[in-house]
Structure formats: structure tokens, C-alpha cells
Design a protein around this motif. Structure first.
Motif, short mmCIF file in Angstrom:
data_model
loop_
_atom_site.label_atom_id
_atom_site.label_comp_id
_atom_site.label_asym_id
_atom_site.label_seq_id
_atom_site.Cartn_x
_atom_site.Cartn_y
_atom_site.Cartn_z
N ALA A 202 31.70 -4.97 -23.48
CA ALA A 202 32.25 -6.30 -23.15
C ALA A 202 32.44 -6.54 -21.60
O ALA A 202 32.04 -7.71 -21.32
CB ALA A 202 33.46 -6.60 -23.78
N ARG A 203 32.94 -5.67 -20.82
CA ARG A 203 33.02 -5.81 -19.34
C ARG A 203 31.54 -6.18 -18.88
O ARG A 203 31.50 -6.91 -17.83
CB ARG A 203 33.86 -5.05 -18.69
N LEU A 204 30.79 -5.21 -19.10
CA LEU A 204 29.37 -5.27 -18.94
C LEU A 204 28.69 -6.59 -19.14
O LEU A 204 28.03 -7.36 -18.46
CB LEU A 204 28.60 -4.36 -18.96
N ALA A 205 29.05 -7.23 -20.24
CA ALA A 205 28.46 -8.42 -20.73
C ALA A 205 28.77 -9.62 -19.90
O ALA A 205 28.41 -10.54 -19.95
CB ALA A 205 28.80 -8.58 -22.02
N LEU A 206 30.34 -9.21 -19.43
CA LEU A 206 30.87 -10.40 -18.55
C LEU A 206 30.17 -10.45 -17.27
O LEU A 206 30.53 -11.12 -16.19
CB LEU A 206 32.35 -10.28 -18.59
N GLY A 207 29.38 -9.62 -16.66
CA GLY A 207 28.67 -9.38 -15.46
C GLY A 207 29.31 -8.47 -14.42
O GLY A 207 28.85 -8.47 -13.42
N GLU A 208 30.09 -7.74 -14.90
CA GLU A 208 30.86 -6.78 -13.84
C GLU A 208 30.07 -5.66 -13.60
O GLU A 208 29.02 -5.20 -14.39
CB GLU A 208 32.23 -6.35 -14.63
N SER A 209 30.40 -5.14 -12.42
CA SER A 209 29.40 -3.87 -11.90
C SER A 209 30.19 -2.76 -13.14
O SER A 209 31.07 -2.72 -13.58
CB SER A 209 29.96 -3.63 -10.55
N MET A 210 29.31 -1.45 -12.87
CA MET A 210 29.58 -0.51 -13.60
C MET A 210 31.00 0.14 -13.32
O MET A 210 31.98 0.39 -14.31
CB MET A 210 28.46 0.44 -13.52
N PHE A 211 31.19 -0.08 -11.99
CA PHE A 211 32.53 0.87 -11.67
C PHE A 211 33.68 -0.07 -12.17
O PHE A 211 34.62 0.47 -12.64
CB PHE A 211 32.45 0.83 -10.01
#
Length: 245
Positions: A202-211
Motif C-alpha cells: 500500500a505504501r508503494l501504491a501511494l508512491g513512496e520509495s522502497m526505503f
């Protein structure tokens, strides 16, 4: 609203699988698109049977969504069998024709915490098509030992099954190595791996970096476990959504 396409099994206890993914993804501010890969007979402690969904039906479930919704990330749980894993991998290849950098997070579940089978046939062989398309694999220590070194851009090995006062999670990926330490909590938990993988997706879907996705996903999961609740003797259920009482 960013969407996460989820492939996972249905856990009647509501502690793991699709139920865990739905709530963990919602808690991050994204929306889950759940595709059921298998029906299970289980409670919050033991798995008694796994019945894979028909491969053609699984494909139809996902295709209807792929044709109409912009998918921002994919989260993979148990495929149920090798045929389903191959069908899921083909769907991801199709998605990446439109979105080459689509993040795919795999929780490589080989067995329950008690060692109960979660796939028909060879569970490790069933995962191989999914490992080939995953961006991030999130195995626990036992799963990591069974998988060996995987050719995946990112791997986060979780230390919940280890010993000592801290749970140590280790990330390796594309020139990065990072270690996180979280205070080890008493008790056992049902669906902790699902919670973590779904939150990261979900965090990746929000556009966040992998870290950032890894760090925030772990923090959220630790808080969920710290606030866990019991529905019966044995493993506790992570509190994935805030209490409104």
C-alpha cells in the motif's frame, strides 16, 4: 484512491490472508482489490485444509479489475497451487506492459506457523512463477532458509521467529542494505506476515520509495502487534485498524 491488487487465500478466522490484507491496506490510505486464490478450513491457530480456486475463475476475477481499474501495486499471498501461480504471473506481465515499474510484493508463505500446508502439491514449487515477477519478497527466517538466495530486486527477511530481545529485519536490494530492530513482543500472532507485506504494498501504491515503504510498513505492523487482541486461546490477531469505541 490508489489501488492494490491482492491475490490471497480466504481465512475464515479473519486473522490472515485476504481479511488481513484488506484492513492493512485500508489503514495506509489505499484501496484493496481482493482476488481469492484459495478457500481454507482454519481457525486462528491451525490450517486443516486448502482448496485452490479454479485457475480460470481466478483469472476472470482479476481480468475484470485489470480492464477497468488503474492498479498501483500488487500484493501476493498464497497461490493455492502451481497453476494459479502461473496464471497470476501472466496477469502481472500483462499489467507491466502498461506500467513497467509496477511494484509487486510477495509474502512467500510456505506453511502456517504450526507447519500446516498452505498449498496443494509442492508449496515451494508453486511459488517459483511468483518469485520471477516480484519486486520485493518478504520471507521470515524459515522461509528465507527454504528459498535460498532469490533473484529478486529487493528482499526483506523478518526475524520474528528468531530469538533475543529484538526482532531484527534485514533488507537487501539494488545496492542497499539496511537493518531494523523492533522490541520483541510476547505471545504469537496470526497474520503478521500478511499485515507487513500488505502495508508495504500500500505504501508503494501511494508512491513512496522502497526505503520509506519498508520503514513505515514495519512501524505500522509493530504497532498492530503491540495492540493485538484475542479471539480465543493461542495466537492473537493484530489490531490493524484504529478502535472507534
Amino acid at each position: 484512491m490508489p489501488t492494490v491488487l491482492v491475490f490471497a487465500g480466504l481465512d475464515p478466522s479473519g486473522g490472515a490472508g485476504i481479511a488481513a490484507d484488506l484492513t492493512a491496506i485500508a489503514a495506509q490510505g489505499a484501496h484493496a482489490l481482493p482476488v481469492v486464490t484459495a478457500l481454507t478450513v482454519q481457525d486462528h491457530n491451525r490450517v486443516h485444509d486448502v482448496v485452490p480456486v479454479d485457475c480460470a475463475l481466478l483469472t476472470r476475477q482479476a481480468q475484470a479489475l485489470i480492464d477497468t481499474v488503474e492498479v498501483k501495486a500488487v500484493k501476493l499471498g498464497i497461490p493455492g497451487n502451481r497453476a494459479n501461480a502461473e496464471a497470476i504471473a501472466a496477469l502481472i506481465v500483462q499489467l507491466r506492459q502498461r506500467h513497467p515499474s509496477l511494484p509487486v510484493v510477495l509474502d512467500p508463505v510456505l506453511a502456517s506457523g504450526h507447519g500446516d500446508a498452505l498449498a496443494r502439491g509442492d508449496a515451494l514449487a508453486a511459488l517459483m512463477p511468483l518469485l520471477a515477477v516480484a519486486t520485493l519478497v518478504v520471507p521470515n527466517l524459515r522461509e528465507a532458509a527454504a528459498l535460498g538466495r532469490v533473484a529478486c530486486p529487493h528482499v526483506l527477511v523478518t526475524g520474528g521467529h528468531g530469538e533475543g530481545p529484538d526482532v531484527v529485519n534485514r533488507w537487501r536490494g539494488e545496492g542497499h542494505e539496511q537493518e531494523w530492530r523492533w522490541p520483541r513482543l510476547p505471545g504469537e500472532f496470526h497474520g503478521s506476515g500478511c499485515t507487513l507485506a500488505a502495508a508495504i504494498a500500500a505504501r508503494l501504491a501511494l508512491g513512496e520509495s522502497m526505503f520509506d515503504a519498508l520503514e513505515r510498513g514495519q512501524s505500522y505492523t509493530h504497532q498492530s502487534l503491540a495492540q493485538s487482541f484475542a479471539i480465543g486461546p493461542g495466537q492473537r490477531i493484530p489490531q490493524r485498524l484504529p478502535s472507534f469505541l
